[in-house]
Design an enzyme around this catalytic site. Structure first.
Site, mmCIF file in Angstrom:
data_model
loop_
_atom_site.group_PDB
_atom_site.id
_atom_site.type_symbol
_atom_site.label_atom_id
_atom_site.label_comp_id
_atom_site.label_asym_id
_atom_site.label_seq_id
_atom_site.Cartn_x
_atom_site.Cartn_y
_atom_site.Cartn_z
ATOM 1 N N THR A 15 0.830 -1.213 0.000
ATOM 2 C CA THR A 15 0.000 0.000 0.000
ATOM 3 C C THR A 15 0.866 1.265 0.000
ATOM 4 O OG1 THR A 15 -1.631 -1.228 1.268
ATOM 5 C CG2 THR A 15 -1.879 1.162 1.229
ATOM 6 N N VAL A 16 1.769 1.359 0.985
ATOM 7 C CA VAL A 16 2.551 2.598 1.129
ATOM 8 C C VAL A 16 3.633 2.693 0.047
ATOM 9 C CG1 VAL A 16 3.938 4.003 2.695
ATOM 10 C CG2 VAL A 16 2.080 2.607 3.613
ATOM 11 N N LYS A 107 5.971 2.009 12.681
ATOM 12 C CA LYS A 107 5.779 2.356 14.104
ATOM 13 C C LYS A 107 6.096 1.188 15.021
ATOM 14 C CE LYS A 107 1.414 1.033 12.646
ATOM 15 N NZ LYS A 107 0.487 1.303 11.582
ATOM 16 N N GLU A 131 8.416 10.267 9.633
ATOM 17 C CA GLU A 131 7.211 11.097 9.772
ATOM 18 C C GLU A 131 5.920 10.286 9.657
ATOM 19 O OE1 GLU A 131 7.026 14.741 10.330
ATOM 20 O OE2 GLU A 131 5.141 13.789 10.868
ATOM 21 N N VAL A 134 3.574 7.982 12.668
ATOM 22 C CA VAL A 134 2.471 8.420 13.543
ATOM 23 C C VAL A 134 1.552 9.335 12.737
ATOM 24 C CG1 VAL A 134 1.819 9.635 15.648
ATOM 25 C CG2 VAL A 134 3.980 8.376 15.568
ATOM 26 N N GLY A 136 -0.075 8.861 9.946
ATOM 27 C CA GLY A 136 -0.072 8.751 8.480
ATOM 28 C C GLY A 136 0.394 10.036 7.811
ATOM 29 N N LYS A 207 2.371 4.303 18.649
ATOM 30 C CA LYS A 207 2.475 5.686 18.160
ATOM 31 C C LYS A 207 2.727 6.643 19.330
ATOM 32 C CE LYS A 207 -0.366 4.541 14.145
ATOM 33 N NZ LYS A 207 -1.737 4.333 13.677
ATOM 34 N N GLY A 304 -3.678 5.171 4.798
ATOM 35 C CA GLY A 304 -4.058 5.172 3.382
ATOM 36 C C GLY A 304 -2.860 5.402 2.484
HETATM 37 P P1 NDP Z 1 1.759 -3.876 2.945
HETATM 38 O O1 NDP Z 1 1.630 -5.212 3.563
HETATM 39 O O2 NDP Z 1 0.691 -3.383 2.033
HETATM 40 O O3 NDP Z 1 3.151 -3.792 2.135
HETATM 41 C C1 NDP Z 1 4.332 -4.405 2.547
HETATM 42 C C2 NDP Z 1 4.993 -4.965 1.313
HETATM 43 O O4 NDP Z 1 6.296 -5.448 1.612
HETATM 44 C C3 NDP Z 1 4.191 -6.144 0.749
HETATM 45 O O5 NDP Z 1 4.044 -5.982 -0.631
HETATM 46 C C4 NDP Z 1 5.084 -7.352 1.072
HETATM 47 O O6 NDP Z 1 4.966 -8.373 0.139
HETATM 48 C C5 NDP Z 1 6.456 -6.722 1.006
HETATM 49 N N1 NDP Z 1 7.455 -7.512 1.736
HETATM 50 C C6 NDP Z 1 7.309 -8.109 2.937
HETATM 51 N N2 NDP Z 1 8.466 -8.734 3.285
HETATM 52 C C7 NDP Z 1 9.329 -8.532 2.276
HETATM 53 C C8 NDP Z 1 10.671 -8.932 2.045
HETATM 54 N N3 NDP Z 1 11.342 -9.655 2.932
HETATM 55 N N4 NDP Z 1 11.279 -8.560 0.892
HETATM 56 C C9 NDP Z 1 10.587 -7.816 -0.001
HETATM 57 N N5 NDP Z 1 9.312 -7.403 0.146
HETATM 58 C C10 NDP Z 1 8.683 -7.755 1.286
HETATM 59 O O7 NDP Z 1 1.996 -2.833 4.131
HETATM 60 P P2 NDP Z 1 1.715 -1.269 4.119
HETATM 61 O O8 NDP Z 1 2.229 -0.680 2.869
HETATM 62 O O9 NDP Z 1 0.315 -1.013 4.512
HETATM 63 O O10 NDP Z 1 2.601 -0.803 5.365
HETATM 64 C C11 NDP Z 1 4.001 -0.642 5.258
HETATM 65 C C12 NDP Z 1 4.513 0.049 6.514
HETATM 66 O O11 NDP Z 1 3.903 1.339 6.631
HETATM 67 C C13 NDP Z 1 4.191 -0.695 7.811
HETATM 68 O O12 NDP Z 1 5.266 -0.516 8.702
HETATM 69 C C14 NDP Z 1 2.954 0.031 8.325
HETATM 70 O O13 NDP Z 1 2.812 -0.045 9.722
HETATM 71 C C15 NDP Z 1 3.275 1.450 7.894
HETATM 72 N N6 NDP Z 1 2.107 2.311 7.779
HETATM 73 C C16 NDP Z 1 1.074 1.943 6.961
HETATM 74 C C17 NDP Z 1 -0.018 2.767 6.808
HETATM 75 C C18 NDP Z 1 -1.128 2.425 5.888
HETATM 76 O O14 NDP Z 1 -2.065 3.222 5.758
HETATM 77 N N7 NDP Z 1 -1.093 1.282 5.206
HETATM 78 C C19 NDP Z 1 -0.125 4.036 7.561
HETATM 79 C C20 NDP Z 1 1.043 4.352 8.342
HETATM 80 C C21 NDP Z 1 2.103 3.507 8.456
HETATM 81 P P3 NDP Z 1 3.918 -9.577 0.409
HETATM 82 O O15 NDP Z 1 2.575 -8.965 0.504
HETATM 83 O O16 NDP Z 1 4.111 -10.419 -0.792
HETATM 84 O O17 NDP Z 1 4.347 -10.225 1.693
HETATM 85 N N1 HSE Z 2 -4.706 0.255 11.404
HETATM 86 C C1 HSE Z 2 -4.137 1.580 11.502
HETATM 87 C C2 HSE Z 2 -5.282 2.533 11.854
HETATM 88 C C3 HSE Z 2 -3.464 1.959 10.206
HETATM 89 O O1 HSE Z 2 -6.443 2.107 11.852
HETATM 90 O O2 HSE Z 2 -5.016 3.678 12.160
HETATM 91 C C4 HSE Z 2 -2.580 3.177 10.292
HETATM 92 O O3 HSE Z 2 -1.486 2.997 11.145
#
Ligand code: NDP
Ligand code: HSE
Length: 430
Positions: A15-16, A107, A131, A134, A136, A207, A304
């Site tokens: 996602t991110v 986090k 940044e 905490v 987003g 957070k 998001g």
């Molecule tokens: P996702 O699970 O959507 O993305 C993580 C990606 O990393 C996946 O595509 C996963 O692949 C890949 N991955 C996992 N392990 C490996 C590896 N060893 N080598 C290569 N690729 C790997 O997570 P998000 O994008 O939602 O979140 C990422 C970070 O951002 C987290 O720390 C989360 O807490 C933080 N965050 C997220 C927010 C959000 O809104 N989503 C908001 C704020 C912070 P696969 O799926 O195939 O395992």
């Molecule tokens: N699950 C978390 C929330 C995602 O609902 O705020 C963002 O860290």
């Protein structure tokens, strides 16, 4: 330094990570003009190459070999958006030891291993920016470290979990049930894969550990935070809260008083007039009180793809500016103090207590007398519903010591006139 562009290695394309690629792509020209140099993603590490391709990343940039990024001398900044506390931590350390500045949204990792990661950043004289960890897309880490650096921070109140805020808002506005709203939050993609971390308050606690470490200049870890989730909040509590002119929110609270720190996450009754009471749905907000600025509030989307990527790319830009100017580690760790953390029994606040008791003369007086003996001063009491000689009573106290109210409730819970203590919720403010 004569570089034509700043090269980024992206770890993870979920996602991110996908959002980071999109933001860098759609705002490429604006960003180049703002910092005077192009930022280019050189390589993307992703286990599932199809996923990275689907996010629009050219196949030539995708790798499943982490060392392709760490050993590439042209990569200046590594962005970790994999998540979790194992591989992500190893990757961040490797990148910093290879002299690369790092950006993370993680986090979980920072709240657990922040101290070690900042030590490694300091030893290798690189930036470690976070940044997005905490709130987003809400700017809060850099404002605390820079714009509010002139202040002694007295209090932080945060609504920092979108899932629980969404659930509580819908339960309050529509009278919906906890279970239905959790299912809806999951279906809308707000909740973590295992929503325990949202509803039990762990996500908010992580957070808060990060925010408090910065605000109070002392290391606060996840394990230091007192945590209570929203699982016991019922429609009846929300109904009573409204009647008392309060709103129920899952608050992350950090305070410093007389050199000691209070860090707690729990459902909280706050006045309907408080700015945080108007923070609804999946939105987040962080309310900070500084001794010079007074009250400030930061509000926006706490999760998001694009909002989170906005914060991550902001960090990439900051690290790139530092690279261009030849500055390293400018916003280093500021946990230079070691302040004691209060036990939950030592905090002072107000309490809402809902209980079921026998509906007969002398019952209220008997309970009030136990409260009085334990130095719990009562502000109000309401009696709403009587079923089969059982009355439901709601008490609200003045500011009292947590230990005193817990002692009182132990005694009250053992009285034969008390059927059950249905819920106890802390109350903040007037
Ligand atoms: P996702 O699970 O959507 O993305 C993580 C990606 O990393 C996946 O595509 C996963 O692949 C890949 N991955 C996992 N392990 C490996 C590896 N060893 N080598 C290569 N690729 C790997 O997570 P998000 O994008 O939602 O979140 C990422 C970070 O951002 C987290 O720390 C989360 O807490 C933080 N965050 C997220 C927010 C959000 O809104 N989503 C908001 C704020 C912070 P696969 O799926 O195939 O395992
Ligand atoms: N699950 C978390 C929330 C995602 O609902 O705020 C963002 O860290």
């Amino acid at each position: 330094m004569g570089k034509e562009k700043i090269n980024v290695g992206l770890l993870g394309c979920g996602t991110v990570g996908g959002g980071v690629w999109k933001v860098l792509d759609m705002n490429r020209e604006i960003i180049r003009k703002r910092i005077g140099i192009e930022i280019a993603v050189k390589k993307v590490l992703e286990k599932d190459k199809g996923k990275a391709k689907a996010a629009g990343i050219p196949v030539s940039k995708i790798t499943d070999q982490p060392d392709d990024i760490f050993n590439d001398k042209d990569i200046d900044i590594v962005v970790e958006v994999i998540g979790g506390t194992t591989v992500a931590g190893e990757f961040l350390k490797k990148a910093m030891k290879a002299g690369k500045s790092v950006v993370t949204a993680n986090k979980d990792l920072l709240a657990q291993d922040g101290q070690e990661l900042f030590r490694i950043a300091g030893e290798n004289n690189v930036d470690l920016l976070f940044e997005a960890s905490v709130g987003g897309g809400i700017p809060i880490i850099r404002p605390l470290k820079e714009c509010l650096a002139a202040n002694r921070v007295e209090t932080i109140y945060g609504i920092v979990n979108g899932t629980t805020n969404y659930m509580l808002t819908k339960m309050s506005e529509e009278g919906s049930s906890y279970a239905d709203m959790l299912a809806e939050a999951q279906q809308k993609g707000y909740a973590e894969a295992d929503p325990t971390s949202d509803v039990e308050g762990y996500d908010s606690a992580r957070k808060l550990a990060i925010l408090s470490s910065i605000a109070f200049n002392t290391r606060v870890s996840f394990k230091d935070v007192f945590i209570e989730g929203i699982t016991k909040i019922t429609a009846r509590d929300i109904m009573y809260a409204k009647e008392l002119n309060y709103t129920v929110k899952l608050l992350a609270i950090g305070k410093e008083l007389d050199g000691r720190i209070e860090v707690r996450v729990h459902p909280t009754l706050i006045s309907q007039n408080h700015p945080l009471a108007a923070v609804n749905d999946v939105f987040n907000a962080i309310f900070v009180r500084g001794n010079a600025v007074g009250d400030v509030m930061f509000y926006g989307r706490g999760a998001g793809e694009l909002p989170t990527a906005s914060a991550v790319v902001g960090d990439i830009i900051d690290a790139a500016r530092n690279k261009v100017k030849g500055i390293k580690g400018r916003l280093a760790c500021t946990c230079y103090d070691s302040k004691p953390i209060k036990d939950i029994g030592e905090i002072r606040t107000k309490y809402y207590v809902r209980m079921k008791v026998l509906d007969r003369p002398g019952v209220l007086a008997a309970i009030a007398s136990v409260f009085g003996n334990q130095e719990v001063s009562l502000a109000s009491v309401i009696q709403k519903r009587n079923i089969d000689k059982i009355a439901e009573i709601v008490w609200v106290t003045h500011d009292v010591l947590e230990k005193n109210i817990q002692d009182a409730l132990k005694i009250i819970g053992g009285l034969s006139i008390v059927e059950d203590i249905s819920n106890v919720i802390r109350v903040e403010g007037e």
